[in-house]
Motif scaffolding. Structure first.
Motif, PDB file in Angstrom:
ATOM      1  N   SER A  12       1.033  -1.286   0.020  1.00 22.54           N
ATOM      2  CA  SER A  12       0.059  -0.057   0.029  1.00 22.54           C
ATOM      3  C   SER A  12       1.027   1.237   0.116  1.00 22.54           C
ATOM      4  O   SER A  12       0.545   2.301  -0.793  1.00 22.54           O
ATOM      5  CB  SER A  12      -1.267  -0.071   1.190  1.00 22.54           C
ATOM      6  OG  SER A  12      -0.165  -0.066   2.398  1.00 22.54           O
ATOM      7  N   ASP A  13       1.936   1.056   0.921  1.00 20.99           N
ATOM      8  CA  ASP A  13       2.681   2.270   0.846  1.00 20.99           C
ATOM      9  C   ASP A  13       3.676   2.565  -0.572  1.00 20.99           C
ATOM     10  O   ASP A  13       3.650   3.686  -1.043  1.00 20.99           O
ATOM     11  CB  ASP A  13       4.066   2.027   1.907  1.00 20.99           C
ATOM     12  CG  ASP A  13       3.382   2.378   3.269  1.00 20.99           C
ATOM     13  OD1 ASP A  13       2.142   2.897   3.491  1.00 20.99           O
ATOM     14  OD2 ASP A  13       4.085   1.843   4.239  1.00 20.99           O
ATOM     15  N   ILE A  14       3.764   1.644  -1.378  1.00 22.97           N
ATOM     16  CA  ILE A  14       4.771   1.506  -2.499  1.00 22.97           C
ATOM     17  C   ILE A  14       3.573   2.154  -3.496  1.00 22.97           C
ATOM     18  O   ILE A  14       4.208   2.915  -4.398  1.00 22.97           O
ATOM     19  CB  ILE A  14       5.026  -0.021  -2.844  1.00 22.97           C
ATOM     20  CG1 ILE A  14       6.249  -0.302  -1.971  1.00 22.97           C
ATOM     21  CG2 ILE A  14       5.689   0.246  -4.230  1.00 22.97           C
ATOM     22  CD1 ILE A  14       6.489  -1.575  -2.140  1.00 22.97           C
ATOM     23  N   LEU A  15       2.370   1.647  -3.482  1.00 17.55           N
ATOM     24  CA  LEU A  15       1.486   2.146  -4.641  1.00 17.55           C
ATOM     25  C   LEU A  15       0.969   3.520  -4.506  1.00 17.55           C
ATOM     26  O   LEU A  15       0.936   4.356  -5.212  1.00 17.55           O
ATOM     27  CB  LEU A  15       0.116   1.372  -4.465  1.00 17.55           C
ATOM     28  CG  LEU A  15       0.251  -0.149  -4.760  1.00 17.55           C
ATOM     29  CD1 LEU A  15      -1.222  -0.759  -4.705  1.00 17.55           C
ATOM     30  CD2 LEU A  15       0.505  -0.110  -6.511  1.00 17.55           C
ATOM     31  N   LYS A  16       1.188   4.135  -3.229  1.00 14.51           N
ATOM     32  CA  LYS A  16       0.674   5.433  -2.825  1.00 14.51           C
ATOM     33  C   LYS A  16       1.945   6.219  -3.334  1.00 14.51           C
ATOM     34  O   LYS A  16       1.561   7.181  -3.839  1.00 14.51           O
ATOM     35  CB  LYS A  16       0.615   5.702  -1.322  1.00 14.51           C
ATOM     36  CG  LYS A  16       0.088   7.153  -0.911  1.00 14.51           C
ATOM     37  CD  LYS A  16      -0.138   7.003   0.693  1.00 14.51           C
ATOM     38  CE  LYS A  16      -0.752   8.529   0.880  1.00 14.51           C
ATOM     39  NZ  LYS A  16      -0.185   9.507   0.173  1.00 14.51           N
ATOM     40  N   GLU A  17       3.218   5.856  -3.230  1.00 16.31           N
ATOM     41  CA  GLU A  17       4.520   6.588  -3.751  1.00 16.31           C
ATOM     42  C   GLU A  17       4.423   6.672  -5.319  1.00 16.31           C
ATOM     43  O   GLU A  17       4.497   7.553  -5.661  1.00 16.31           O
ATOM     44  CB  GLU A  17       5.772   5.838  -3.287  1.00 16.31           C
ATOM     45  CG  GLU A  17       5.938   6.141  -1.562  1.00 16.31           C
ATOM     46  CD  GLU A  17       7.350   5.254  -1.382  1.00 16.31           C
ATOM     47  OE1 GLU A  17       8.031   4.926  -2.178  1.00 16.31           O
ATOM     48  OE2 GLU A  17       7.429   5.148  -0.054  1.00 16.31           O
ATOM     49  N   PHE A  18       3.771   5.530  -6.022  1.00 18.41           N
ATOM     50  CA  PHE A  18       3.809   5.557  -7.090  1.00 18.41           C
ATOM     51  C   PHE A  18       2.704   6.595  -7.567  1.00 18.41           C
ATOM     52  O   PHE A  18       2.839   7.211  -8.813  1.00 18.41           O
ATOM     53  CB  PHE A  18       3.466   4.002  -7.732  1.00 18.41           C
ATOM     54  CG  PHE A  18       3.386   3.836  -9.219  1.00 18.41           C
ATOM     55  CD1 PHE A  18       4.522   3.765  -9.784  1.00 18.41           C
ATOM     56  CD2 PHE A  18       2.180   3.775  -9.675  1.00 18.41           C
ATOM     57  CE1 PHE A  18       4.469   3.729 -11.475  1.00 18.41           C
ATOM     58  CE2 PHE A  18       2.010   3.596 -11.152  1.00 18.41           C
ATOM     59  CZ  PHE A  18       3.085   3.683 -11.820  1.00 18.41           C
ATOM     60  N   VAL A  19       1.517   6.348  -6.949  1.00 22.15           N
ATOM     61  CA  VAL A  19       0.349   7.419  -7.679  1.00 22.15           C
ATOM     62  C   VAL A  19       1.014   8.898  -7.282  1.00 22.15           C
ATOM     63  O   VAL A  19       0.728   9.694  -8.135  1.00 22.15           O
ATOM     64  CB  VAL A  19      -0.846   6.939  -6.705  1.00 22.15           C
ATOM     65  CG1 VAL A  19      -1.874   8.043  -6.848  1.00 22.15           C
ATOM     66  CG2 VAL A  19      -1.528   5.699  -7.193  1.00 22.15           C
ATOM     67  N   ASP A  20       1.470   9.198  -6.263  1.00 18.99           N
ATOM     68  CA  ASP A  20       1.849  10.434  -5.976  1.00 18.99           C
ATOM     69  C   ASP A  20       2.957  10.579  -7.078  1.00 18.99           C
ATOM     70  O   ASP A  20       3.121  11.853  -7.438  1.00 18.99           O
ATOM     71  CB  ASP A  20       2.755  10.654  -4.367  1.00 18.99           C
ATOM     72  CG  ASP A  20       1.286  10.634  -3.593  1.00 18.99           C
ATOM     73  OD1 ASP A  20       0.146  10.568  -3.922  1.00 18.99           O
ATOM     74  OD2 ASP A  20       1.735  10.289  -2.488  1.00 18.99           O
ATOM     75  N   ALA A  21       4.071   9.921  -7.179  1.00 22.29           N
ATOM     76  CA  ALA A  21       5.331  10.496  -7.903  1.00 22.29           C
ATOM     77  C   ALA A  21       4.597  10.605  -9.495  1.00 22.29           C
ATOM     78  O   ALA A  21       5.138  11.533 -10.086  1.00 22.29           O
ATOM     79  CB  ALA A  21       6.245   9.204  -8.025  1.00 22.29           C
ATOM     80  N   LEU A  24      -1.127  10.631 -10.547  1.00 15.90           N
ATOM     81  CA  LEU A  24      -2.236   9.734 -10.954  1.00 15.90           C
ATOM     82  C   LEU A  24      -3.528   9.951 -10.259  1.00 15.90           C
ATOM     83  O   LEU A  24      -4.395   9.466 -10.522  1.00 15.90           O
ATOM     84  CB  LEU A  24      -1.986   8.345 -11.105  1.00 15.90           C
ATOM     85  CG  LEU A  24      -0.729   7.798 -11.830  1.00 15.90           C
ATOM     86  CD1 LEU A  24      -0.387   6.468 -11.793  1.00 15.90           C
ATOM     87  CD2 LEU A  24      -1.091   8.185 -13.519  1.00 15.90           C
ATOM     88  N   GLN A  25      -3.508  10.662  -9.055  1.00 10.16           N
ATOM     89  CA  GLN A  25      -4.653  10.877  -8.117  1.00 10.16           C
ATOM     90  C   GLN A  25      -5.938  11.307  -8.754  1.00 10.16           C
ATOM     91  O   GLN A  25      -6.785  10.916  -8.733  1.00 10.16           O
ATOM     92  CB  GLN A  25      -4.135  11.641  -7.089  1.00 10.16           C
ATOM     93  CG  GLN A  25      -5.027  11.566  -5.865  1.00 10.16           C
ATOM     94  CD  GLN A  25      -5.133  10.063  -5.269  1.00 10.16           C
ATOM     95  OE1 GLN A  25      -4.353   9.527  -4.977  1.00 10.16           O
ATOM     96  NE2 GLN A  25      -6.862   9.786  -5.230  1.00 10.16           N
ATOM     97  N   LYS A  26      -5.875  12.404  -9.553  1.00  8.88           N
ATOM     98  CA  LYS A  26      -7.022  12.964 -10.445  1.00  8.88           C
ATOM     99  C   LYS A  26      -7.830  11.747 -11.231  1.00  8.88           C
ATOM    100  O   LYS A  26      -8.849  11.811 -11.307  1.00  8.88           O
ATOM    101  CB  LYS A  26      -6.497  14.023 -11.017  1.00  8.88           C
ATOM    102  CG  LYS A  26      -6.261  15.307 -10.477  1.00  8.88           C
ATOM    103  CD  LYS A  26      -5.866  16.485 -11.366  1.00  8.88           C
ATOM    104  CE  LYS A  26      -5.709  17.824 -10.606  1.00  8.88           C
ATOM    105  NZ  LYS A  26      -5.216  19.126 -11.283  1.00  8.88           N
ATOM    106  N   GLY A  27      -6.848  11.178 -11.796  1.00  7.82           N
ATOM    107  CA  GLY A  27      -7.587  10.002 -12.830  1.00  7.82           C
ATOM    108  C   GLY A  27      -8.083   8.935 -11.733  1.00  7.82           C
ATOM    109  O   GLY A  27      -9.292   8.488 -12.199  1.00  7.82           O
ATOM    110  N   LEU A  28      -7.466   8.523 -10.748  1.00 10.00           N
ATOM    111  CA  LEU A  28      -8.125   7.494  -9.735  1.00 10.00           C
ATOM    112  C   LEU A  28      -9.419   8.279  -9.187  1.00 10.00           C
ATOM    113  O   LEU A  28     -10.473   7.652  -9.119  1.00 10.00           O
ATOM    114  CB  LEU A  28      -7.157   7.288  -8.686  1.00 10.00           C
ATOM    115  CG  LEU A  28      -6.019   6.477  -9.211  1.00 10.00           C
ATOM    116  CD1 LEU A  28      -4.839   6.242  -8.031  1.00 10.00           C
ATOM    117  CD2 LEU A  28      -6.510   4.918  -9.961  1.00 10.00           C
ATOM    118  N   ASP A  29      -9.456   9.358  -8.812  1.00 15.09           N
ATOM    119  CA  ASP A  29     -10.642  10.230  -8.260  1.00 15.09           C
ATOM    120  C   ASP A  29     -11.709  10.185  -9.301  1.00 15.09           C
ATOM    121  O   ASP A  29     -12.944   9.612  -8.880  1.00 15.09           O
ATOM    122  CB  ASP A  29     -10.238  11.634  -7.883  1.00 15.09           C
ATOM    123  CG  ASP A  29      -9.499  11.674  -6.787  1.00 15.09           C
ATOM    124  OD1 ASP A  29      -9.348  10.817  -6.210  1.00 15.09           O
ATOM    125  OD2 ASP A  29      -9.065  12.842  -6.587  1.00 15.09           O
TER     126      ASP A  29
END
Length: 98
Positions: A12-21, A24-29
């Motif tokens: 979960s931490d690795i995926l969060k870092e990947f999304v932030d880097a 991708l958060q807007k697309g996931l939202d």
């Protein structure tokens, strides 16, 4: 490319870092809002929903029934609160029914 960490981390931490880097958060939202709409509104409303778009903090929902659009317009604040609660954060501030 990011540096490799030799220590163990939860996925979960690795995926969060990947999304932030990769920002991708807007697309996931956008995906999360569509899923939340379909689960929270049920089949009755989903049958008349033709398009759902999230732009900035405004959710645009296109409906094929003017009667349903009018009915839903009375509970916009409740719908916004319900969808934000389902997503887990405040993504929607305004709802526009078309």
């Amino acid at each position: 490319m990011a540096k490799r960490n030799s220590e163990h981390q939860p996925i979960s931490d690795i995926l969060k870092e990947f999304v932030d880097a990769n920002k991708l958060q807007k697309g996931l939202d956008k995906v999360n809002v569509r899923e939340a709409w379909s689960t929270m509104m049920g089949n009755g409303v989903n049958n008349y929903t033709t398009n759902i778009q999230l732009e900035r903090e405004t959710l645009y929902v296109q409906l094929s029934s003017s009667v349903l659009r009018e009915e839903l317009s009375y509970g916009k604040d409740k719908i916004i609160a319900m969808l934000n609660e389902a997503i887990g954060k405040e993504v929607i501030k305004k709802l526009v029914l078309r």
